[in-house]
Design an enzyme around this catalytic site. Sequence first.
Site, short mmCIF file in Angstrom:
data_model
loop_
_atom_site.label_atom_id
_atom_site.label_comp_id
_atom_site.label_asym_id
_atom_site.label_seq_id
_atom_site.Cartn_x
_atom_site.Cartn_y
_atom_site.Cartn_z
N THR A 66 -0.10 0.70 3.48
CA THR A 66 1.34 0.80 3.25
C THR A 66 1.80 2.25 3.25
O THR A 66 1.06 3.14 3.73
CB THR A 66 1.77 -0.04 2.01
OG1 THR A 66 3.19 -0.05 1.96
CG2 THR A 66 1.20 0.43 0.71
N LYS A 70 1.53 3.45 7.68
CA LYS A 70 1.61 2.29 8.58
C LYS A 70 1.58 2.64 10.08
O LYS A 70 1.23 1.80 10.90
CB LYS A 70 2.87 1.46 8.29
CG LYS A 70 2.79 0.67 7.00
CD LYS A 70 4.02 -0.21 6.86
CE LYS A 70 4.02 -0.95 5.56
NZ LYS A 70 5.15 -1.89 5.45
N ASP A 106 4.27 -8.03 7.76
CA ASP A 106 5.63 -7.94 7.21
C ASP A 106 6.57 -8.88 7.99
O ASP A 106 7.44 -9.53 7.40
CB ASP A 106 6.18 -6.51 7.32
CG ASP A 106 5.45 -5.56 6.37
OD1 ASP A 106 5.03 -6.00 5.29
OD2 ASP A 106 5.30 -4.37 6.72
#
Length: 288
Positions: A66, A70, A106
């Site tokens: 994260t 990324k 995501d």
Amino acid sequence: MISGKAKVCGIMAYPVEHSLSPMMHNFYAGQMGIDFAYVPFKVPEDMVEAAVKGAYALNLTGMNITVPHKQRVIPCLKELDPAAESIGAVNTLVRMEGGFKGYNTDAPGLLRAMTEQGMEIEGKDCLLIGAGGAAKAAAFVLGSRGAASVVVLNRSESRGWELAEDMNRRFGRAFMTAMALKDYEKLPAKAWLAVQTTSVGMAPHRDQAPIEDREFYKSIRNAVDVIYTPFKTRFMSRVEEAGGRAVGGLDMLIYQGIEAFELWNPEQKVPCHVISRAREMMIKELER
Ligand code: ATR
């Protein structure tokens, strides 16, 4: 119990201390009786490559990646999932022969948060508020699920157009356009599906929304906010006050985790009652 045969995963971030992922993944493993452990790794930017190599050498099954890594992690991978390549960001690594494959959960996490609430994308006219990293994953979901049109509303109109043109090229259809956020009154009246991806309204700035005007919210039928602190944002409240439905970022956070957990444990599906309990636990944690 964690045995000598346990699958080991973790999250790589900087900072990492605030992450809810260790709690979430260890909870799933515990509830489902899976021999699995998930730990936080605080990795500075100049150590990302060494950390990915180290994780492989240590036989890790996978990792979450994260902020702020990324994009930086991409050159360190053996393979890249095509959706993650289009989004340009990786948040999940899965071990394969000779290295890790990078995924973006995501996007499916956002999709699942929407579909669980019965929000359809196909054929819908959509507003995408923001044009940063989170907007890119959302744009990919809207494009791949057949949105009829998407207007990117962004403070910087040129950045909005960059995102729109990139996605139009990738999908081979001119479904995205852009507009400056301040020009929202020029939008045609439609029953919009809106996805809010800016950081406006995030704690401690709970009393803010990207657009304050209550008139604007009257034309929103369904909405998603990617923010999860607070889990009900001012944007969501405005949508609901005007008669629309709103989903928050907590659901997205939960489902991106579920998607990752299921990539590492492909023989398992996290049951709905375990997901509901995780949700309650996370709300308690966020309220502390
Ligand atoms: P992320 O990766 O979390 O999406 P980002 O790439 O920094 O973060 O993008 C932040 C988004 O929030 C951008 O769309 C930004 O608008 P600009 O492109 O014009 O900078 C938007 N944003 C941030 N602060 C904002 C504010 N105060 N008002 C309106 N939009 C804002």
